[in-house]
Design an enzyme around this catalytic site. Structure first.
Site, mmCIF file in Angstrom:
data_model
loop_
_atom_site.group_PDB
_atom_site.id
_atom_site.type_symbol
_atom_site.label_atom_id
_atom_site.label_comp_id
_atom_site.label_asym_id
_atom_site.label_seq_id
_atom_site.Cartn_x
_atom_site.Cartn_y
_atom_site.Cartn_z
ATOM 1 N N THR A 1 -14.215 -56.042 -27.385
ATOM 2 C CA THR A 1 -13.891 -54.612 -27.310
ATOM 3 C C THR A 1 -12.822 -54.231 -28.336
ATOM 4 O O THR A 1 -11.999 -55.073 -28.726
ATOM 5 C CB THR A 1 -13.375 -54.286 -25.884
ATOM 6 O OG1 THR A 1 -12.841 -52.970 -25.878
ATOM 7 C CG2 THR A 1 -12.286 -55.241 -25.433
ATOM 8 N N GLU B 1 -10.353 -52.569 -27.542
ATOM 9 C CA GLU B 1 -9.069 -52.484 -26.810
ATOM 10 C C GLU B 1 -8.134 -53.649 -27.124
ATOM 11 O O GLU B 1 -6.948 -53.589 -26.812
ATOM 12 C CB GLU B 1 -9.324 -52.426 -25.305
ATOM 13 C CG GLU B 1 -10.105 -51.215 -24.910
ATOM 14 C CD GLU B 1 -10.071 -50.956 -23.417
ATOM 15 O OE1 GLU B 1 -9.223 -51.528 -22.719
ATOM 16 O OE2 GLU B 1 -10.906 -50.173 -22.965
ATOM 17 N N TYR C 1 -7.017 -56.246 -18.492
ATOM 18 C CA TYR C 1 -8.392 -56.350 -19.032
ATOM 19 C C TYR C 1 -8.361 -56.680 -20.518
ATOM 20 O O TYR C 1 -8.955 -57.668 -20.966
ATOM 21 C CB TYR C 1 -9.168 -55.044 -18.793
ATOM 22 C CG TYR C 1 -10.399 -54.928 -19.669
ATOM 23 C CD1 TYR C 1 -11.479 -55.791 -19.491
ATOM 24 C CD2 TYR C 1 -10.474 -53.981 -20.701
ATOM 25 C CE1 TYR C 1 -12.609 -55.711 -20.310
ATOM 26 C CE2 TYR C 1 -11.597 -53.899 -21.512
ATOM 27 C CZ TYR C 1 -12.659 -54.766 -21.322
ATOM 28 O OH TYR C 1 -13.768 -54.692 -22.138
HETATM 29 P P1 NAD Z 1 -20.258 -54.417 -16.821
HETATM 30 O O1 NAD Z 1 -19.080 -54.577 -15.936
HETATM 31 O O2 NAD Z 1 -21.192 -53.269 -16.632
HETATM 32 O O3 NAD Z 1 -21.147 -55.748 -16.756
HETATM 33 C C1 NAD Z 1 -20.590 -57.032 -16.792
HETATM 34 C C2 NAD Z 1 -21.589 -58.017 -16.206
HETATM 35 O O4 NAD Z 1 -21.014 -59.335 -16.268
HETATM 36 C C3 NAD Z 1 -21.917 -57.744 -14.738
HETATM 37 O O5 NAD Z 1 -23.314 -57.793 -14.541
HETATM 38 C C4 NAD Z 1 -21.209 -58.870 -13.997
HETATM 39 O O6 NAD Z 1 -21.865 -59.266 -12.803
HETATM 40 C C5 NAD Z 1 -21.236 -59.977 -15.035
HETATM 41 N N1 NAD Z 1 -20.175 -60.975 -14.824
HETATM 42 C C6 NAD Z 1 -18.855 -60.747 -14.603
HETATM 43 N N2 NAD Z 1 -18.208 -61.920 -14.452
HETATM 44 C C7 NAD Z 1 -19.140 -62.899 -14.594
HETATM 45 C C8 NAD Z 1 -19.087 -64.313 -14.564
HETATM 46 N N3 NAD Z 1 -17.937 -64.961 -14.318
HETATM 47 N N4 NAD Z 1 -20.220 -65.010 -14.758
HETATM 48 C C9 NAD Z 1 -21.406 -64.364 -15.003
HETATM 49 N N5 NAD Z 1 -21.511 -63.031 -15.035
HETATM 50 C C10 NAD Z 1 -20.392 -62.305 -14.842
HETATM 51 O O7 NAD Z 1 -19.684 -54.429 -18.299
HETATM 52 P P2 NAD Z 1 -20.240 -53.772 -19.634
HETATM 53 O O8 NAD Z 1 -19.646 -52.439 -19.807
HETATM 54 O O9 NAD Z 1 -21.697 -53.955 -19.696
HETATM 55 O O10 NAD Z 1 -19.555 -54.726 -20.716
HETATM 56 C C11 NAD Z 1 -20.234 -55.864 -21.221
HETATM 57 C C12 NAD Z 1 -19.353 -56.524 -22.278
HETATM 58 O O11 NAD Z 1 -19.105 -55.618 -23.335
HETATM 59 C C13 NAD Z 1 -17.994 -56.971 -21.758
HETATM 60 O O12 NAD Z 1 -17.684 -58.203 -22.355
HETATM 61 C C14 NAD Z 1 -17.054 -55.876 -22.236
HETATM 62 O O13 NAD Z 1 -15.760 -56.377 -22.427
HETATM 63 C C15 NAD Z 1 -17.699 -55.499 -23.545
HETATM 64 N N6 NAD Z 1 -17.456 -54.118 -24.017
HETATM 65 C C16 NAD Z 1 -17.697 -53.058 -23.189
HETATM 66 C C17 NAD Z 1 -17.527 -51.767 -23.675
HETATM 67 C C18 NAD Z 1 -17.801 -50.560 -22.801
HETATM 68 O O14 NAD Z 1 -17.546 -49.442 -23.227
HETATM 69 N N7 NAD Z 1 -18.333 -50.704 -21.607
HETATM 70 C C19 NAD Z 1 -17.086 -51.570 -24.977
HETATM 71 C C20 NAD Z 1 -16.851 -52.682 -25.801
HETATM 72 C C21 NAD Z 1 -17.057 -53.945 -25.299
HETATM 73 O O1 TDX Z 2 -12.269 -40.842 -13.602
HETATM 74 C C1 TDX Z 2 -11.801 -41.086 -14.728
HETATM 75 N N1 TDX Z 2 -11.118 -40.136 -15.402
HETATM 76 C C2 TDX Z 2 -10.584 -40.323 -16.639
HETATM 77 O O2 TDX Z 2 -9.972 -39.418 -17.205
HETATM 78 C C3 TDX Z 2 -11.992 -42.373 -15.365
HETATM 79 C C4 TDX Z 2 -12.741 -43.471 -14.656
HETATM 80 C C5 TDX Z 2 -11.462 -42.556 -16.629
HETATM 81 N N2 TDX Z 2 -10.776 -41.576 -17.249
HETATM 82 C C6 TDX Z 2 -10.271 -41.783 -18.625
HETATM 83 C C7 TDX Z 2 -9.587 -43.096 -18.885
HETATM 84 C C8 TDX Z 2 -9.938 -43.378 -20.340
HETATM 85 O O3 TDX Z 2 -9.038 -42.725 -21.198
HETATM 86 O O4 TDX Z 2 -11.431 -41.792 -19.460
HETATM 87 C C9 TDX Z 2 -11.312 -42.745 -20.518
HETATM 88 C C10 TDX Z 2 -12.444 -43.761 -20.408
HETATM 89 O O5 TDX Z 2 -12.215 -44.528 -19.244
HETATM 90 P P1 TDX Z 2 -13.141 -45.779 -18.838
HETATM 91 O O6 TDX Z 2 -14.554 -45.329 -18.738
HETATM 92 O O7 TDX Z 2 -12.519 -46.446 -17.677
HETATM 93 O O8 TDX Z 2 -13.077 -46.666 -20.168
HETATM 94 P P2 TDX Z 2 -11.850 -47.364 -20.957
HETATM 95 O O9 TDX Z 2 -10.722 -47.663 -20.070
HETATM 96 O O10 TDX Z 2 -11.607 -46.566 -22.205
HETATM 97 O O11 TDX Z 2 -12.563 -48.767 -21.350
HETATM 98 C C11 TDX Z 2 -13.965 -48.794 -21.738
HETATM 99 O O12 TDX Z 2 -14.096 -48.950 -23.111
HETATM 100 C C12 TDX Z 2 -13.738 -50.188 -23.650
HETATM 101 C C13 TDX Z 2 -14.699 -49.903 -21.007
HETATM 102 O O13 TDX Z 2 -14.552 -49.729 -19.596
HETATM 103 C C14 TDX Z 2 -14.232 -51.259 -21.444
HETATM 104 O O14 TDX Z 2 -15.001 -52.280 -20.826
HETATM 105 C C15 TDX Z 2 -14.395 -51.342 -22.924
HETATM 106 O O15 TDX Z 2 -13.884 -52.545 -23.393
#
Ligand code: NAD
Ligand code: TDX
Length: 342
Positions: free
Chosen positions: A125, A127, A152
């Site tokens: 990420t 972050e 995180y």
């Molecule tokens: P998510 O929470 O939706 O999914 C994560 C999945 O990993 C889940 O299905 C969970 O059951 C599984 N998991 C967690 N711990 C585990 C373990 N110990 N063994 C096996 N499976 C496990 O997350 P996401 O948003 O799909 O994120 C996926 C990846 O992308 C993460 O590594 C996250 O850091 C990265 N990422 C997410 C974002 C975002 O905006 N969501 C952005 C950049 C990077």
């Molecule tokens: O109810 C809400 N209201 C609100 O204002 C929630 C849940 C979040 N927020 C704000 C917090 C953040 O500034 O919105 C922004 C986005 O929040 P999240 O969806 O929780 O994402 P963020 O914390 O930015 O992290 C996400 O992007 C990077 C993913 O959850 C991470 O897994 C990824 O690495």
């Protein structure tokens, strides 16, 4: 091509599996997922059973990843490591699972890839770089120093460091990508965009942390995954690739777009949503400079109109209530324990 996709029953991993099955007729996918609260079997249920297996298992437990990776032998076979605890708010309430899955889990994945000499792509990420000021002209690049803020992002930074060390010390064939905020179908309703959409769909008011001035760099999940596929095809061992689509918007702007698209703008000075308690240590702004990824791998994001992407995402949540409704109440009950309307 055989792929082991960790975390493939979560948001980005499940979308990745859909993309692979659609675009790579030669690929077979084994999903390894601990099936935590963030996973959903239904996200994979319409995929062909002869091309996708789902193995339930915790990648941090010794032997679990190894069993699957030992079956990979082809030159293109790869582990794509998405598995992680991913929600900042949960990491503030209880960091333990983040250390377990994100650090110990990545360690076990690396050891399996080292032992069996299998290619790894580690998904991370933006972050890990900390946050930027609103007026900072510089965006994150692969040379930006790590400076994580939350449990995180600290555990994701730790995982990235392990990958770098395993590349240098043991010659593991790994690449890393650091992507900005994703949105799209199959995202858990704890996250910002699906939370607001499903609040409106269930007659609740959307919730904006603090003033909403914080900026996120939004990318559609399909654009993230098309970049991951480019890295699998042409990425160089040991390299870090940044993925972002120049999608900076304040949370307030995104909230207003969602409310407009859903016909829920307020009246008489009421914005139609609540400002609530801010997140402790809330990162102010993320912004990715993906120039190197675009130029070296020829990658271009396709879904760069956020309003259009939000419209399609809202449609998906409207049409797939069965997917999210069973967990919505529990998620809101949890938020209600700490959140206060300002
Ligand atoms: P998510 O929470 O939706 O999914 C994560 C999945 O990993 C889940 O299905 C969970 O059951 C599984 N998991 C967690 N711990 C585990 C373990 N110990 N063994 C096996 N499976 C496990 O997350 P996401 O948003 O799909 O994120 C996926 C990846 O992308 C993460 O590594 C996250 O850091 C990265 N990422 C997410 C974002 C975002 O905006 N969501 C952005 C950049 C990077
Ligand atoms: O109810 C809400 N209201 C609100 O204002 C929630 C849940 C979040 N927020 C704000 C917090 C953040 O500034 O919105 C922004 C986005 O929040 P999240 O969806 O929780 O994402 P963020 O914390 O930015 O992290 C996400 O992007 C990077 C993913 O959850 C991470 O897994 C990824 O690495």
């Amino acid at each position: 091509m055989r792929l082991v996709v960790t975390g493939g029953a979560g948001f980005i991993g499940a979308n990745f599996v859909h993309t692979v099955i659609r675009e790579r007729p030669d690929a077979h996918v084994t999903v390894l997922d601990a099936m935590t609260y963030a996973a959903n079997r239904a996200s994979l249920s319409d995929l062909p059973a002869d091309r996708v297996d789902l193995v339930e298992g915790d990648c941090a437990v010794p032997g679990v990843v190894d069993d699957l990776v030992s079956q990979l032998a082809g030159p293109k076979d790869t582990v794509v490591h998405f598995a992680a605890e991913s929600h900042n708010d949960n990491s503030l309430a209880g960091p333990g699972p983040f250390v377990h899955s994100n650090i110990v889990g990545t360690y076990q994945v690396l050891e399996a890839c080292r032992l069996h000499d299998v290619r790894l792509h580690h998904v991370s990420t933006d972050e890990v770089y900390g946050d930027l000021q609103l007026d900072d002209p510089a965006k994150f690049t692969p040379a930006t120093a790590y400076n994580p803020s939350s449990p995180y992002s600290a555990t994701k930074a730790g995982a990235d460091m392990l990958v770098r060390a395993w590349v240098r010390s043991f010659g593991v064939r790994a690449t890393i990508s650091n992507c900005s905020n994703n949105y799209g179908p199959y995202q858990h309703v704890e996250k910002f965009i699906p939370r607001q959409i499903t609040n409106l769909l269930t007659g609740q008011r959307p919730r904006l942390y603090g003033s909403g001035a914080n900026v996120r760099d939004w990318i559609h999940v399909d654009d993230h995954n098309s970049a991951v596929l480019r890295i699998l095809a042409g990425g160089e061992r040991g390299r870090t690739y940044l993925i972002g689509a120049d999608g900076e918007h304040s949370n307030l702007q995104v909230m207003q777009m969602i409310c407009e698209l859903m016909g829920a703008t307020g009246t008489d000075g009421d914005p139609g949503f609540d400002h609530v308690t801010d997140r402790p240590g809330h990162d102010l702004r993320y912004a990715i400079d993906a120039t190197a990824t675009r130029e070296e791998l020829g990658w271009e994001p396709q879904h760069t109109d956020l309003r259009d992407g939000l419209r399609r995402t809202i449609e998906w949540y409207r049409e797939n209530r069965d997917w999210w409704e069973p967990v919505k109440e529990r998620v809101e009950a949890r938020y209600a324990q700490t959140e206060k309307v300002l």
